[in-house]
Design an enzyme around this catalytic site. Structure first.
Site, PDB file in Angstrom:
ATOM      1  N   TYR A  73       0.837  -1.201   0.000  1.00  0.00           N
ATOM      2  CA  TYR A  73       0.000   0.000   0.000  1.00  0.00           C
ATOM      3  C   TYR A  73       0.876   1.257   0.000  1.00  0.00           C
ATOM      4  O   TYR A  73       0.630   2.201  -0.756  1.00  0.00           O
ATOM      5  CB  TYR A  73      -0.941  -0.010   1.198  1.00  0.00           C
ATOM      6  CG  TYR A  73      -1.863   1.175   1.251  1.00  0.00           C
ATOM      7  CD1 TYR A  73      -2.925   1.287   0.359  1.00  0.00           C
ATOM      8  CD2 TYR A  73      -1.683   2.179   2.197  1.00  0.00           C
ATOM      9  CE1 TYR A  73      -3.781   2.379   0.393  1.00  0.00           C
ATOM     10  CE2 TYR A  73      -2.535   3.277   2.237  1.00  0.00           C
ATOM     11  CZ  TYR A  73      -3.577   3.365   1.341  1.00  0.00           C
ATOM     12  OH  TYR A  73      -4.419   4.453   1.386  1.00  0.00           O
ATOM     13  N   THR A 108      -9.923   1.865   8.559  1.00  0.00           N
ATOM     14  CA  THR A 108     -10.499   1.179   7.405  1.00  0.00           C
ATOM     15  C   THR A 108     -10.387  -0.321   7.642  1.00  0.00           C
ATOM     16  O   THR A 108      -9.661  -0.756   8.542  1.00  0.00           O
ATOM     17  CB  THR A 108      -9.736   1.524   6.108  1.00  0.00           C
ATOM     18  OG1 THR A 108      -8.390   1.020   6.217  1.00  0.00           O
ATOM     19  CG2 THR A 108      -9.712   3.027   5.849  1.00  0.00           C
TER      20      THR A 108
END
Length: 133
Positions: A73, A108
Protein backbone atom coordinates in the site's frame (compact mmCIF):
# COMPACT_ATOMS: atom_id res chain seq x y z
CA UNK A 1 -10.06 6.89 -4.14
CA UNK A 2 -7.51 4.89 -2.24
CA UNK A 3 -8.25 1.41 -1.06
CA UNK A 4 -6.61 -1.58 0.48
CA UNK A 5 -7.89 -3.86 -2.25
CA UNK A 6 -9.92 -6.99 -1.96
CA UNK A 7 -7.04 -9.45 -2.26
CA UNK A 8 -5.31 -8.03 0.81
CA UNK A 9 -8.52 -8.25 2.83
CA UNK A 10 -9.25 -11.79 1.70
CA UNK A 11 -5.71 -12.87 2.62
CA UNK A 12 -4.49 -10.72 5.53
CA UNK A 13 -1.12 -12.53 5.57
CA UNK A 14 -0.49 -11.15 2.10
CA UNK A 15 -0.13 -7.75 3.74
CA UNK A 16 0.62 -8.53 7.37
CA UNK A 17 4.05 -10.07 7.16
CA UNK A 18 6.93 -8.49 5.30
CA UNK A 19 8.13 -10.66 2.46
CA UNK A 20 4.95 -12.71 2.20
CA UNK A 21 2.98 -10.51 -0.18
CA UNK A 22 2.03 -12.31 -3.36
CA UNK A 23 2.63 -10.84 -6.80
CA UNK A 24 -1.12 -10.78 -7.43
CA UNK A 25 -1.85 -8.96 -4.16
CA UNK A 26 0.89 -6.42 -4.87
CA UNK A 27 -0.24 -5.81 -8.45
CA UNK A 28 -3.88 -5.52 -7.34
CA UNK A 29 -2.88 -2.93 -4.74
CA UNK A 30 -0.91 -0.96 -7.33
CA UNK A 31 -3.65 -1.16 -9.98
CA UNK A 32 -6.40 -0.18 -7.57
CA UNK A 33 -4.54 2.72 -5.99
CA UNK A 34 -2.27 4.12 -8.70
CA UNK A 35 -3.03 2.86 -12.19
CA UNK A 36 -6.72 3.69 -11.75
CA UNK A 37 -5.83 7.35 -11.18
CA UNK A 38 -3.72 7.50 -14.34
CA UNK A 39 -6.55 5.94 -16.37
CA UNK A 40 -9.14 8.31 -14.89
CA UNK A 41 -7.07 11.38 -15.74
CA UNK A 42 -6.45 10.10 -19.27
CA UNK A 43 -10.21 9.62 -19.73
CA UNK A 44 -10.96 13.15 -18.52
CA UNK A 45 -8.03 14.89 -20.22
CA UNK A 46 -9.94 16.30 -23.20
CA UNK A 47 -12.56 17.90 -20.96
CA UNK A 48 -9.96 19.14 -18.49
CA UNK A 49 -7.90 20.79 -21.20
CA UNK A 50 -10.98 22.32 -22.83
CA UNK A 51 -12.42 23.83 -19.65
CA UNK A 52 -9.49 23.92 -17.22
CA UNK A 53 -9.81 22.64 -13.72
CA UNK A 54 -8.12 20.65 -11.05
CA UNK A 55 -7.15 17.07 -10.43
CA UNK A 56 -6.90 16.07 -6.78
CA UNK A 57 -5.51 12.62 -6.09
CA UNK A 58 -5.93 10.94 -2.73
CA UNK A 59 -2.67 9.46 -1.51
CA UNK A 60 -1.59 8.72 2.05
CA UNK A 61 0.90 9.97 4.61
CA UNK A 62 2.24 6.41 4.67
CA UNK A 63 3.77 7.05 1.23
CA UNK A 64 6.70 8.70 3.02
CA UNK A 65 6.95 6.34 6.00
CA UNK A 66 8.82 3.03 5.86
CA UNK A 67 6.16 0.54 6.93
CA UNK A 68 7.05 -3.09 6.45
CA UNK A 69 3.56 -4.47 7.06
CA UNK A 70 1.95 -1.90 4.75
CA UNK A 71 4.67 -2.05 2.08
CA UNK A 72 2.44 -2.76 -0.96
CA UNK A 73 0.00 0.00 0.00
CA UNK A 74 2.79 2.43 0.92
CA UNK A 75 4.56 1.73 -2.39
CA UNK A 76 1.36 2.34 -4.35
CA UNK A 77 0.81 5.62 -2.49
CA UNK A 78 4.42 6.68 -3.17
CA UNK A 79 3.72 6.00 -6.84
CA UNK A 80 0.59 8.19 -6.60
CA UNK A 81 2.73 11.00 -5.19
CA UNK A 82 5.11 10.66 -8.14
CA UNK A 83 2.26 10.53 -10.67
CA UNK A 84 0.79 13.66 -9.07
CA UNK A 85 4.08 15.56 -9.40
CA UNK A 86 4.59 14.37 -12.96
CA UNK A 87 1.06 15.33 -13.98
CA UNK A 88 1.44 18.71 -12.27
CA UNK A 89 4.49 19.42 -14.42
CA UNK A 90 2.80 18.04 -17.54
CA UNK A 91 -0.33 20.14 -17.14
CA UNK A 92 1.43 23.29 -15.87
CA UNK A 93 0.52 26.23 -18.04
CA UNK A 94 -2.36 24.35 -19.64
CA UNK A 95 -5.07 25.44 -17.21
CA UNK A 96 -5.10 22.27 -15.11
CA UNK A 97 -3.76 22.11 -11.55
CA UNK A 98 -2.78 18.75 -10.09
CA UNK A 99 -2.42 18.15 -6.36
CA UNK A 100 -2.85 15.36 -3.87
CA UNK A 101 -4.03 15.10 -0.32
CA UNK A 102 -2.17 12.71 1.94
CA UNK A 103 -4.31 11.96 4.99
CA UNK A 104 -2.83 10.25 7.99
CA UNK A 105 -4.00 6.85 9.17
CA UNK A 106 -7.74 6.29 8.89
CA UNK A 107 -9.77 3.46 10.36
CA UNK A 108 -10.50 1.18 7.41
CA UNK A 109 -10.87 -2.57 6.98
CA UNK A 110 -7.22 -2.66 5.81
CA UNK A 111 -5.89 -0.82 8.88
CA UNK A 112 -7.99 -3.03 11.15
CA UNK A 113 -6.63 -6.13 9.41
CA UNK A 114 -3.07 -4.89 9.86
CA UNK A 115 -3.51 -4.28 13.59
CA UNK A 116 -5.02 -7.71 14.26
CA UNK A 117 -2.46 -9.98 15.83
CA UNK A 118 -0.28 -7.10 17.07
CA UNK A 119 -1.83 -7.15 20.51
CA UNK A 120 -2.70 -3.47 20.17
CA UNK A 121 -6.06 -1.84 19.72
CA UNK A 122 -6.60 0.29 16.61
CA UNK A 123 -6.33 3.43 18.77
CA UNK A 124 -3.04 2.23 20.32
CA UNK A 125 -1.59 1.40 16.90
CA UNK A 126 -2.64 4.81 15.53
CA UNK A 127 -1.10 6.55 18.56
CA UNK A 128 2.24 4.86 17.79
CA UNK A 129 2.09 6.11 14.20
CA UNK A 130 1.07 9.61 15.29
CA UNK A 131 2.82 10.31 18.60
CA UNK A 132 1.77 13.98 18.67
CA UNK A 133 -1.88 13.14 18.13
Amino acid sequence: CSAGGSSSLEDPKAMAEFGTVSKDAFMNMYALNCVSKVIAVAAAEHALLAAGGAIVHVSSAISAIPAEAFMPYAAAMAAVDHVTKSQAIGYAGRGVRVNSVNPATVATPLSETMVKGSGASLDEAFARLHPVG
